[in-house]
Design an enzyme around this catalytic site. Structure first.
Site, PDB file in Angstrom:
ATOM      1  N   LYS A 275      -7.327  -5.890  -2.216  1.00 35.60           N
ATOM      2  CA  LYS A 275      -6.685  -5.065  -3.246  1.00 35.60           C
ATOM      3  C   LYS A 275      -7.319  -5.346  -4.604  1.00 35.60           C
ATOM      4  O   LYS A 275      -7.876  -6.425  -4.811  1.00 35.60           O
ATOM      5  CB  LYS A 275      -5.196  -5.436  -3.345  1.00 35.60           C
ATOM      6  CG  LYS A 275      -4.337  -4.991  -2.187  1.00 35.60           C
ATOM      7  CD  LYS A 275      -2.897  -5.444  -2.404  1.00 35.60           C
ATOM      8  CE  LYS A 275      -2.001  -5.042  -1.244  1.00 35.60           C
ATOM      9  NZ  LYS A 275      -1.849  -3.589  -1.070  1.00 35.60           N
ATOM     10  N   ARG A 349       2.108  -2.603   9.469  1.00 33.46           N
ATOM     11  CA  ARG A 349       2.340  -1.927  10.752  1.00 33.46           C
ATOM     12  C   ARG A 349       1.778  -2.739  11.913  1.00 33.46           C
ATOM     13  O   ARG A 349       2.282  -2.652  13.031  1.00 33.46           O
ATOM     14  CB  ARG A 349       1.740  -0.515  10.704  1.00 33.46           C
ATOM     15  CG  ARG A 349       0.252  -0.504  10.467  1.00 33.46           C
ATOM     16  CD  ARG A 349      -0.253   0.825   9.946  1.00 33.46           C
ATOM     17  NE  ARG A 349       0.019   1.004   8.517  1.00 33.46           N
ATOM     18  CZ  ARG A 349      -0.320   2.071   7.810  1.00 33.46           C
ATOM     19  NH1 ARG A 349      -0.926   3.090   8.398  1.00 33.46           N
ATOM     20  NH2 ARG A 349      -0.039   2.140   6.532  1.00 33.46           N
TER      21      ARG A 349
HETATM   22  N1  BES Z   1       2.344  -4.081   1.040  1.00 33.13           N
HETATM   23  C1  BES Z   1       1.569  -2.919   0.869  1.00 33.13           C
HETATM   24  C2  BES Z   1       2.370  -1.735   0.349  1.00 33.13           C
HETATM   25  C3  BES Z   1       2.876  -1.819  -1.076  1.00 33.13           C
HETATM   26  C4  BES Z   1       2.057  -1.433  -2.124  1.00 33.13           C
HETATM   27  C5  BES Z   1       4.158  -2.213  -1.343  1.00 33.13           C
HETATM   28  C6  BES Z   1       2.526  -1.466  -3.420  1.00 33.13           C
HETATM   29  C7  BES Z   1       4.636  -2.260  -2.652  1.00 33.13           C
HETATM   30  C8  BES Z   1       3.819  -1.878  -3.687  1.00 33.13           C
HETATM   31  C9  BES Z   1       0.944  -2.500   2.204  1.00 33.13           C
HETATM   32  O1  BES Z   1       0.604  -3.534   3.047  1.00 33.13           O
HETATM   33  C10 BES Z   1      -0.314  -1.774   1.887  1.00 33.13           C
HETATM   34  O2  BES Z   1      -1.184  -2.369   1.340  1.00 33.13           O
HETATM   35  N2  BES Z   1      -0.379  -0.499   2.260  1.00 33.13           N
HETATM   36  C11 BES Z   1      -1.525   0.291   2.045  1.00 33.13           C
HETATM   37  C12 BES Z   1      -1.740   1.161   3.247  1.00 33.13           C
HETATM   38  C13 BES Z   1      -3.057   1.886   3.252  1.00 33.13           C
HETATM   39  C14 BES Z   1      -4.194   0.902   3.307  1.00 33.13           C
HETATM   40  C15 BES Z   1      -3.095   2.814   4.423  1.00 33.13           C
HETATM   41  C16 BES Z   1      -1.297   1.130   0.793  1.00 33.13           C
HETATM   42  O3  BES Z   1      -0.177   1.563   0.549  1.00 33.13           O
HETATM   43  O4  BES Z   1      -2.241   1.312   0.038  1.00 33.13           O
HETATM   44 MN    MN Z   2      -1.310  -4.294   2.669  1.00 33.51          MN
END
Ligand code: BES
Ligand code: MN
Ligand code: ZN
Length: 497
Positions: A275, A349
């Site tokens: 990230k 997931r």
């Molecule tokens: N934990 C994150 C989702 C999240 C993001 C929660 C911001 C709270 C605030 C999750 O694991 C994630 O990173 N999801 C990705 C999915 C994508 C790679 C398909 C996302 O939302 O970008």
């Molecule tokens: Mn994630």
């Protein structure tokens, strides 16, 4: 903080601080009398629009010997029309912050709501106070800079009212809020403290204390079960994974349990698909689903709820490392389905699919999972509602209603099969992430592949698990979302109802 119900006339009750609620544009008989004794200050403030009774307004007045109480805190309840338990909870959340700021250490709150039945009003007032008073100060070392906690509040009920009903309401709120406060603590703890092993230990301790069961599976057992998704995600971390199985079975094994599953990523860096750095510190809250499940067990056991519950909580970090899972990898899940990893940041997931599959082995009547699953959920719904995805209309309706009642609101999005097109893989059964479109839905579609025909609801709490500003009974930080929602839902599933 302790809540005690007292039968007393608020005009005669001696205390340092008396808290009284006011509807917009109204002066109740009690406030009118208090105002008369105080020389008309309240009416004057209303004229100047300084205090109108609008939701969340507060104003503090000194007695100067003119009332039995040393001081009076008025709090706005908002419009009388449409007032519900949530109005009381929010008002008391605002009020208790102000009480805490006085450093008096306590107060007496008048329970004279005619818009909500007494037991429910007492529960809402206690709940708003218990949750609004919460703050996470574990790592602040200078005690002088901290506001001391509010030690206790008295709930004043009219001498002729049913004190027992108010006491039942307060006891209910106390058990419930113990669960919410524990969930908040777990979310607020930093990632270096709230590791998978630590969260497992906290859950075990709560289970011992309250009499539910908690089995902690370590890495070898997780491997033995074939939880390939959880193992893949945990591989990049020096912290070994855990998987909790919680059970609260007051009805014995004749009744199918409700299964609760919670995402427990104790820190989500994204892994190899790392990230951006800015704001990454918030990703310690990526175990809020796990915290909600543990908190719900604490509340249900404290309240002795007559409902069978099973919880499955996968716990891991998601970090990049030489051993970490990578884009392009193919992972075999516990259910036997294969997944092509296209983004290691879609890790939630990958651990939930194994937890959901494991939950099926308890033959549950329903499965509810909670997860901070997608940033797209925050984009779609903001922070006012969790997204709900359902395979069963009745279950969705029950949860929606519980959301309205508890104030932890839900908004439903579809999980139609067509969305599966976006998840097709050339080499495995599916990919772990779709494209940029419908990100919350494709995530839910993925989970749906692992619940068979069992009635299932997925709650994406990415927008609701964390509070940025601090409002009413929701101070800054982890909200403990899910606990009050689920307890409200479970009340409707208790035997005899
Ligand atoms: N934990 C994150 C989702 C999240 C993001 C929660 C911001 C709270 C605030 C999750 O694991 C994630 O990173 N999801 C990705 C999915 C994508 C790679 C398909 C996302 O939302 O970008
Ligand atoms: Mn994630
Ligand atoms: Zn995550």
């Amino acid at each position: 903080m302790k809540c005690t119900v007292i039968s007393a006339d608020p005009l005669r009750h001696r205390c340092r601080l008396l808290v009284v609620g006011c509807f917009t544009g109204e002066l109740s008989p009690l406030v009118t009398e208090l105002d008369r004794r105080l020389g008309g200050g309240v009416a004057a403030m209303r004229k100047r629009k300084e205090f109108t009774g609008a939701a969340g307004q507060t104003t503090l007045l000194q007695s100067g010997g003119r009332m039995a109480a040393d001081s009076l805190l008025l709090v706005g309840l908002g419009e009388r029309k449409g007032a519900v338990a949530e109005s009381l909870r929010r008002a008391m959340g605002w009020a208790i912050r102000r009480v805490r700021a006085t450093r008096l250490g306590g107060c007496s709150i008048v329970v004279d709501s005619d818009c909500v039945p007494l037991q429910e009003a007492a529960a809402a007032i206690a709940c708003g106070s218990l949750l609004g008073e919460y703050s996470f100060d574990t790592y602040k070392t200078d005690a002088k800079k901290l506001l001391p906690p509010v030690g206790g509040v008295n709930l004043l009920v009219p001498p002729r009212a049913d004190k027992g009903a108010a006491e039942r309401g307060v006891a209910e709120a106390a058990g419930l809020c113990a669960g919410v406060r524990l969930a908040r603590d777990l979310v607020n703890e930093p990632g270096n403290v709230a590791t998978p092993a630590r969260i497992a230990a906290v859950a075990e301790e709560a289970a011992r204390e309250l009499g539910f069961s908690c089995r902690v599976m370590a890495e070898d057992e997780i491997e033995g079960l074939g939880m390939g998704g959880l193992l893949a995600v945990s591989r990049g971390s020096a912290q070994p994974p855990r998987c909790l199985v919680l059970q609260h079975l007051p009805l014995g094994d004749a009744t199918a349990p409700v299964a609760l599953v919670g995402k427990g990523v104790t820190f989500d860096s994204g892994g190899i698909s790392i990230k951006p750095g800015s704001g990454m510190e918030r990703m310690k809250d990526d175990m809020a689903g796990a915290a909600a499940v543990i908190g719900t067990f604490v509340a249900a056991a404290s309240l002795g709820m007559a409902v069978n519950l099973v919880g499955v909580v996968p716990l891991t970090e998601n970090l990049p490392d030489g051993r970490a899972y990578k884009p392009g990898d193919v992972v075999t899940t516990m259910a036997g389905k294969t997944v092509e990893i296209v983004n290691t940041d879609a890790e939630g997931r990958m651990i939930l699919c194994d937890a959901l599959h494991h939950a099926l082995s308890f033959k549950p009547a329903a499965i509810i999972d909670m997860a901070t699953l997608t940033g797209a959920c925050l984009v779609a719904l903001g922070t006012e509602a969790s997204a709900m995805f359902a395979s069963d209309r009745r279950l969705a309706k029950e949860l929606h209603l519980a959301g309205e009642r508890s104030g932890e609101r839900l908004w439903e999005l579809p999980v139609w099969d067509e969305y599966g097109e976006l998840m097709k893989s050339d080499i495995a059964d599916m990919k772990n992430a779709g494209g940029p479109h419908g990100g919350s839905i494709t995530a839910a579609w993925f989970l749906k592949q692992f619940v068979g025909r069992t009635p299932w609801v997925h709650l994406d709490i990415a927008g609701t698990a964390w509070e940025e500003k601090g409002v009413h009974y929701r101070p800054k930080g982890g909200t403990g979302v899910g606990v009050r929602l689920l307890v409200e839902f479970l009340k409707g599933r208790c035997q005899g109802e």
